[in-house]
Structures are given as C-alpha cells and as structure tokens.
Motif scaffolding. Sequence first.
Motif, PDB file in Angstrom:
ATOM      1  N   ARG A  28     -33.730  -0.510  19.258  1.00 34.92           N
ATOM      2  CA  ARG A  28     -33.843  -2.195  18.565  1.00 34.92           C
ATOM      3  C   ARG A  28     -35.555  -1.800  17.093  1.00 34.92           C
ATOM      4  O   ARG A  28     -34.653  -2.167  16.086  1.00 34.92           O
ATOM      5  N   ALA A  29     -35.949  -1.907  17.609  1.00 34.46           N
ATOM      6  CA  ALA A  29     -37.194  -0.955  16.517  1.00 34.46           C
ATOM      7  C   ALA A  29     -36.458   0.089  15.610  1.00 34.46           C
ATOM      8  O   ALA A  29     -36.966  -0.227  14.154  1.00 34.46           O
ATOM      9  N   ARG A  30     -35.633   1.342  16.095  1.00 33.90           N
ATOM     10  CA  ARG A  30     -35.227   1.584  14.860  1.00 33.90           C
ATOM     11  C   ARG A  30     -34.126   1.011  13.913  1.00 33.90           C
ATOM     12  O   ARG A  30     -33.864   1.661  12.790  1.00 33.90           O
ATOM     13  N   ASN A  31     -33.631  -0.039  14.425  1.00 36.07           N
ATOM     14  CA  ASN A  31     -32.600  -0.693  12.451  1.00 36.07           C
ATOM     15  C   ASN A  31     -33.854  -1.114  12.437  1.00 36.07           C
ATOM     16  O   ASN A  31     -33.723  -2.767  11.594  1.00 36.07           O
ATOM     17  N   ALA A  32     -35.155  -1.686  12.097  1.00 41.03           N
ATOM     18  CA  ALA A  32     -36.270  -1.938  11.537  1.00 41.03           C
ATOM     19  C   ALA A  32     -35.774  -2.058  10.258  1.00 41.03           C
ATOM     20  O   ALA A  32     -35.486  -1.134   9.546  1.00 41.03           O
ATOM     21  N   GLY A  33     -35.859  -3.651   9.694  1.00 40.66           N
ATOM     22  CA  GLY A  33     -35.328  -4.392   8.130  1.00 40.66           C
ATOM     23  C   GLY A  33     -34.354  -3.838   7.604  1.00 40.66           C
ATOM     24  O   GLY A  33     -34.525  -4.494   6.212  1.00 40.66           O
ATOM     25  N   LYS A  34     -33.518  -4.029   8.676  1.00 40.57           N
ATOM     26  CA  LYS A  34     -31.667  -4.491   7.890  1.00 40.57           C
ATOM     27  C   LYS A  34     -31.543  -5.506   8.259  1.00 40.57           C
ATOM     28  O   LYS A  34     -30.690  -6.073   7.439  1.00 40.57           O
TER      29      LYS A  34
ATOM     30  N   LEU B   5     -42.230   5.639  10.183  1.00 39.66           N
ATOM     31  CA  LEU B   5     -43.160   5.269   9.770  1.00 39.66           C
ATOM     32  C   LEU B   5     -42.532   3.882   8.644  1.00 39.66           C
ATOM     33  O   LEU B   5     -41.844   3.453   7.914  1.00 39.66           O
ATOM     34  N   ILE B   6     -43.484   2.213   9.058  1.00 36.40           N
ATOM     35  CA  ILE B   6     -43.694   1.320   7.712  1.00 36.40           C
ATOM     36  C   ILE B   6     -45.122   2.096   7.366  1.00 36.40           C
ATOM     37  O   ILE B   6     -45.821   1.281   7.651  1.00 36.40           O
ATOM     38  N   LEU B   7     -45.063   1.480   5.752  1.00 37.88           N
ATOM     39  CA  LEU B   7     -46.055   1.427   5.053  1.00 37.88           C
ATOM     40  C   LEU B   7     -46.291  -0.455   4.316  1.00 37.88           C
ATOM     41  O   LEU B   7     -45.072  -0.578   4.677  1.00 37.88           O
TER      42      LEU B   7
ATOM     43  N   ALA C  17     -43.489  13.378  12.442  1.00 39.93           N
ATOM     44  CA  ALA C  17     -42.051  13.424  11.969  1.00 39.93           C
ATOM     45  C   ALA C  17     -41.076  12.330  12.136  1.00 39.93           C
ATOM     46  O   ALA C  17     -39.928  12.072  13.282  1.00 39.93           O
ATOM     47  N   ALA C  18     -41.293  11.312  12.117  1.00 37.37           N
ATOM     48  CA  ALA C  18     -40.635  10.298  11.692  1.00 37.37           C
ATOM     49  C   ALA C  18     -38.805  10.547  10.724  1.00 37.37           C
ATOM     50  O   ALA C  18     -38.937  10.969  10.279  1.00 37.37           O
ATOM     51  N   GLU C  19     -38.621   9.866  11.239  1.00 36.57           N
ATOM     52  CA  GLU C  19     -36.837   9.674  10.999  1.00 36.57           C
ATOM     53  C   GLU C  19     -36.499   9.180   9.380  1.00 36.57           C
ATOM     54  O   GLU C  19     -36.087   8.989   8.107  1.00 36.57           O
ATOM     55  N   GLN C  20     -37.153   8.204   9.303  1.00 30.98           N
ATOM     56  CA  GLN C  20     -37.070   7.131   8.136  1.00 30.98           C
ATOM     57  C   GLN C  20     -38.474   6.467   8.533  1.00 30.98           C
ATOM     58  O   GLN C  20     -39.351   5.924   8.513  1.00 30.98           O
ATOM     59  N   VAL C  21     -38.671   6.100   6.918  1.00 32.03           N
ATOM     60  CA  VAL C  21     -39.458   5.662   6.235  1.00 32.03           C
ATOM     61  C   VAL C  21     -39.342   3.905   5.588  1.00 32.03           C
ATOM     62  O   VAL C  21     -38.546   3.671   4.918  1.00 32.03           O
ATOM     63  N   ILE C  22     -40.450   3.063   5.882  1.00 33.89           N
ATOM     64  CA  ILE C  22     -39.751   1.357   5.414  1.00 33.89           C
ATOM     65  C   ILE C  22     -41.148   1.238   4.751  1.00 33.89           C
ATOM     66  O   ILE C  22     -42.125   1.094   5.330  1.00 33.89           O
ATOM     67  N   ILE C  23     -40.676   0.549   3.341  1.00 30.05           N
ATOM     68  CA  ILE C  23     -41.895  -0.201   2.542  1.00 30.05           C
ATOM     69  C   ILE C  23     -41.979  -1.380   2.438  1.00 30.05           C
ATOM     70  O   ILE C  23     -40.424  -1.963   1.631  1.00 30.05           O
ATOM     71  N   ALA C  24     -43.068  -2.114   3.157  1.00 24.14           N
ATOM     72  CA  ALA C  24     -42.503  -3.390   3.026  1.00 24.14           C
ATOM     73  C   ALA C  24     -43.264  -4.447   1.943  1.00 24.14           C
ATOM     74  O   ALA C  24     -44.229  -3.969   2.045  1.00 24.14           O
ATOM     75  N   ILE C  25     -42.840  -4.784   1.116  1.00 17.46           N
ATOM     76  CA  ILE C  25     -43.968  -5.725   0.363  1.00 17.46           C
ATOM     77  C   ILE C  25     -43.134  -6.543   0.008  1.00 17.46           C
ATOM     78  O   ILE C  25     -42.510  -7.699   0.488  1.00 17.46           O
ATOM     79  N   GLU C  26     -44.344  -7.807  -0.571  1.00 20.57           N
ATOM     80  CA  GLU C  26     -43.627  -9.143  -0.215  1.00 20.57           C
ATOM     81  C   GLU C  26     -42.787  -9.596  -1.472  1.00 20.57           C
ATOM     82  O   GLU C  26     -42.260  -9.072  -2.494  1.00 20.57           O
TER      83      GLU C  26
END
Lengths: 508, 343
Positions: free
Chosen positions: A8-14, A173-175, A210-219
């Motif tokens: 589930r964590a892998r689907n983060a941000g979807k 990786l979550i920024l 070695a993360a597969e993806q990066v998510i940058i979260a902003i407001e």
Amino acid sequence: MQDSAVERARNAGKRLFHFHGGLRLHHHKQASCQVAVQSVAIPPRLYIPLMQHAGPEATPLVGTGAHVLKGEPVARFNEPSIGYVHAPTSGTIAAIARQAITHPSGLEGLCVVLKPDGLDRWTRLQPMEHWQSADPELIRQRLCESGIVGLGGAVFPTSRKVEEARNFGIHTLILNGAECEPYISCDEMLMREQPDKVVLGALILQKAVAAEQVIIAIEDQMEEVFSALQAAISNADCTHMRLVKVRTIYPEGGEKQLIQVLTGLEIPAGCRPPELGLLCQNVATAAAVAEAVTEGKPLVQRIVTVTGNGVKRPHNLLALIGTPISTLVDACGGYTHDAARLVLGGPLMGYALASDQNPVIKAANCILVLSNRDIQSDQAEMPCIRCGECARVCPALLLPQTLNWQIRNDLLDDASDSGLGECIECGCCDYVCPSHIPLAEWFRFGKSEHQLLAMERSQSNLARDRYLAREARLEQLKQDRERRLGEKKQALRDRTSVTGGTMGQGPA
Amino acid sequence: MNRKFTTGAAPHLPPISTVGEVMRQVLYALCPGVIAYTWFFGTGILLQILLATGFALLFETLMLKLRQQPVALFLNDWSAVVTAVLFALCLPPLAPWWIACVGMFFAIVMAKHLYGGLGHNVFNPAMVGYAVVLISFPQAMTQWLPPISIAPTDIGFLDGLWAILSGQPPAGMTWDAITRATPLDTIRTSVASGQTIAEARQLQTFGDLGGRGWEWIANGFAAGGIWLMWRRVISWQVPTAMIGSVIVLGLAGYLLDPGSNPSPLEHVFSGAIVLGAFFIATDPVSGCTSPRGRLIFGAGVGILTLMIRRWGAYPDGVAFAVLVMNMAAPLIDRYTRPRIYGG
C-alpha cells in the motif's frame, strides 16, 4: 512489517487520505513571501554552537587564533556517522567559549566564535563529478562529512537516516514541502527560486537509498511552487518523480501525518517509516544535499523566514549558521514598537528565546517576532471542563485531557499507557483549549519526566540485579564450601572407617 | 543591540475560546426555548430564572471566597448561571422562592464546590439541585400551570410574583383551580386508572406531538441545541444517542402495547427529553468524553428515562437518568478509550 502495508505504501500519493483532527489556521505567509530571498551581510562575529542536534557536543578541531577558510571543519562529532561542524565563512577563531545557544532549554553551550575576515573564501571544494555512477555509500559519506541534517526542524543527521533507510530497503522517497505551520515560508521560497536544486537533491537522495520513486508533497495553496517544480521535474526528465498537492491543514507537514495522507497508513507504534519502505526528507535538506554532492559545499547557511507583527519588513533571508538573530532582524528593518516575543520556529511548535543574541542554527527555519496582541499570554488558566475539543483535534488520536490529568498527578506510567509517547507536540490541543491549559508544555514535561523515571528504574533494576547476583554468588560459594566441607568430612569419615578397620584388624 | 524578551510556552497564538464563551453560547442557545416557554406558560419562568441565577451567584461567590479562589475570574466563567437557568427550567413556573434557594444551595455548594468547583463535579449540579427539591417538596414541585390558551384564569406578572414570593396562590384563587397535571402526569394517571393513551390524549393538555405548548418549547430547545452542535460547543453523539434511544425504545413499547405506552414522538416532545438531550446530558464535566463513550452515555440516559417514565415513581425521569449515568461516566470512559495512532 506486513507485506500488504508495504504494498500500500508503494502506491503513495496516487490517492489522498485524511488524518484525524488538525486545524485550519490563518497562515500569515504572504507577508514574508513578497520579495525574493536576500543574503544577510556577514556579521562581525559568528557564534557556531557545537551542539547541533540530540547527542553530545562536537569536539573542536581548531584553537583560538587559528585561521579557517569557509567550509573547513572546525569541530567533529565523536560518533562516526554524524560528521563535522564547518566554518560558515573565512576568518579567525576568536574564542571557543560557553555562550547562550539557541535551544529550548535556554542553557549555555560551547560555541566556536569566528571573527570573519570579510573575504568569504571557500576551502578547496571537491564536487562529486559522477555521482550518478558513484557508490551510494560514497554519497552517504559525503552527506556525513558535509554536516547535512534535516532542515525541517528535527535536525536529525541525514546520513544516519539514509543508512537506516538502506538497511530496511526503501521504495519511495517522500520530499516534504508541505510547510504547514503558519508564518513559515522558507521552504516555499526555496522551491520557488531553486526548484532545480530541490529536484537534483531528490535524485541524489533517491540514488543514495535506491528508491524506485520520489514524491514531492506540497500544499494545495502553493501555486507558484507547483509550476516551478513541475518545470524542474520535466527539465530533469525524471519519470519516477511525482508532484502531489496535499490539503493545507496543520499539522499535515508532520512526517507521520504526511505519510498517512499519502498512503492511508499509520506508522505502527514503535516503528519508523523505513519499515514501510518510506523515507521522508525535507525539501531544504534535498537542496543542501545537492550542494554538498555536486558542488562539494558543506551546510553552512540556510534560508530563514523572519516575520511577524514584531518586525518592520518581513523577509526570507539567506543567513550563515552562527549569525546572531539581531543581525537578521536588523536586515528586516528592525523591531516594531510592539515586539513582545521572539520565537524560533513557528507559532505552534517553536520555542521562545530570551535574547536576540542567540545564533542562527541549522534548525532555524523561522524567526517569529510577535506582538502582545498576537499572543495574549495574560489569559488565566482555568480548570479543565472536559469539553473534549483537544481530543477532536489531536492527530495522534489521544485524549489530551486525560494525559494532562495523569501527568499532573504524577501518574507517568498511566500517561505512557495512554499514549504520551505518540504525542507529536503539535500544540493543536493547547490552541483550542477553552480553559487555556498549557497542554503541550505539560506533555513535553511529562515525556522528559517519564524518560528520567525509566532511566532511574533501569539503574535501580541494574543495582537490584547486581545485588541479587551477588547474593546468589555468595549463596553458591556457601553451598560449594558446605559441599566441599561435607565431602571432606565424608572422605575423612571414610578414611577413618577404612583406617579404623585396618587398625582394628592390625595388631590384633 | 541586545534585546531581551520574556519567554512563554508554545503555542504562541491567542486563545480561540474561553470557558465563559462556551457557557454564554449555551445560554444563547437556551433563548428560543425560554421564549416559547414564556409564550405558552406566562412570565413565571422568567422570575424563576432570575431567582435561581441570583441565588446561584450568591452561593458561588460565598464558596469561592471560602475556598480562597479568585472570585471575579470564576464568576466570569458563567457556569453558575448556566446551572441556574437549567435548574429553573425544571421548576413549575409559580414554585415558591425558597425552592430556588434550596435547589441552588445543593447545586452550587454541595454538588459543585464541595467536589472541587468548576470541572471537578461528578454529578450535574443543576440535576442534583432539581432532584433534591423534587424529592423534598413534592407538593410544591407538582403545581404546574396549563398553557395560557386553555387556562381557566389569567395569571398576570404581578400575580405570579406574589405567588412565588408568598408561596400562596394569587389572591382569590386556589392552587387546585389554577394548576393542572402535566401531559406526562396525565398519561401516567390515566394508564394507572385503566384508560388508554388514546383516550387520555383527547384532553386539552395535549397538542399535535406531545403536550400542548410543551412541544413548542421542545422545538425551541432543539433549535438552540442544533445551533450548539453546529458551533461545536456540544458533540453530536449525546443528543443523537439519547433521542435515538428514546425513539427506538418508545417505538418498541408503542408497537407492543399502544394502549399503555405513548408513541415515540409523544415521548420526545413531552417532558424534558429535548432539553435533556441538548443541554443537560451534554454537560461535559459530568458526562463522558470519548466519542463512543458519549454515544453510550446518551443512550443510557434515554433508556433510563423511559424506564422511569414507565415503571418509576415519577412521571419524568431525565434528571435521575442523568445522575445515574454520571456515576457510570468514568467507567464508560475507561472502556471506550479511542484507539491511539499506530496502535
């Protein structure tokens, strides 16, 4: 950790989720966002604290009178994975002395006092030219040597976080660019002005863990940031990086809350995000990582928001670590006549400083000067009427009023059972309390008291164990002696009977 | 330049609310119900509110002085006034003045300050005061007036004032002539004497949903209560659970035996169910605090009220139900602790 949770964590941000409670606050950010970030002139003295984060102070590497170049190490931490403290500019070491450091305790600490020579000359920089193909461990070492720490406020050494993340194996990786506390706008300005550096830092961190993806979260209210970052992401041509807008609600920028919003998952008690395959880093940390790796520059400066009704011209300033806060306030036109409280950090989680001679530290995201009208600290505390507002806004799903009662009555174990350890000290409960009970302060107190209690207990347990072990050892010795004595007696008796027998048989 | 600042604990923001503000909002929310009460039953209730408030403030001041607490600070929290108004709303409009005095003594002195003052009382002070006077002075506490529209004689403001101050019926009248059993009392006595509810409902005391006049007072309290929920001064759980349980249980009883059980709507719109659901059972100090606990608390008050109405010695039972549930509140809270984050 369950595989389903990691999945589930892998689907983060979807899809976005909610966390419990929280507050919609007036964000007061506009005041400091109007003009570009400006550099502060180098002050006559810099005070560089040797205590930068939790743990012991660093040991000085230079003596009084030594000349140092900008970026040269001036002290090192004894723990290998943390690294160094660097000279923020070139100059002479004027003293190594105890000074008021910028710390919630208000205590003094050892500081390197640097007298700048005004040349601001860098030491020989060693950029990592080919970080894309470098060993991730080398990148981690570089972060360690460059003194990179979490710039969101926690100042946890980034190299350690990377190391821990590598041990668990990270997929995302979550920024964190959701700067949710009112007044603070340093991350927003950074993302607006240097989006490429943030994206570059993200790529380097992604490589390091070695993360597969990066998510940058902003407001969702950061429109300019969104377009700037989007352009930077497409420039960098990274397909595994996504920009996600989250609601503007406090404390959405808290690590646990942001993860909950992006994944719908709570970090189980006693666990850390890497166990779900997630690593959170602040956007400013990413930018510092980019500088450390591609330019070889250690962390010697940061963007600081100087704002509030107590300063004349709120600004975001680029300041050297160690610059006295008064220098920053002067750069903003000085105090207004009703400046009443000086806060390091935001209005909810920041701490009040007693003097503006305190230096800027790596954790200093905001210098907030408030007027009496802003704080109204004269409101009397009333008894709790158990209205339950505190529980309604608590993002950790705690019952703050129960914790308050338990801590005040010294029931620290009960408070711990009621989840005191899960309190993130966001201050939401405190803010909504109609009885004006300083709940957050009580919880900070309760946590440290409970820690102390646990320490005392483990010491007394140790003493008891030692005592019992000694008793057991003595008992064992006694038994051994008795056994030996018995054996000896027996042997003697046997011999007597044997010899007696012979004697009996002998002469007769 | 070296400037010193005074420090203080975070958060560094002005408070958004005060206890006084919470209590004042409760008082505003009571206004529609009080206006309806005055409209249907005359100005007596306003006199009772004034009397009770006066005694409440008197006892509050005395106790604060005795306990060496800051008087102005605590008088400013308006909690004694809320207690007084809720208590007064339970009294017959022409009850003699010393009822308010005795009631407020028990509410403010015994139930509130002897337990530690604001925030520390185990029982709802207004209901303690009411229970004491209800049990001690049954005669004075049953002298209810009929709605003005069906009253045989008109009792003016001065007549009412005289009756309250002297304890005597207004000049030239007798208590029997001017008082009338409440709808709930009527139901109780008619069922006891073998009549069906439908027969009893032919009487003028009844309106469309509950008691004549009473149903509009209930509407007024409900309007104020919903405003309080919207303002988030009270939680939705207690009123919903209390009224919900009354409807469910009332419906069950009505379907089983419509002759001796009133319909659920009659239950809700007669007596103190609506006032209790929005203003009395929602008292945060003596109630539950966890969301699930509040549901149980509200449902408990509703169920106990109907049980007292059906089998108890009193026509209405909200006060006793609230007091019983007050005793259970700490236990309920203990077993309904919310799940902690990550747990």
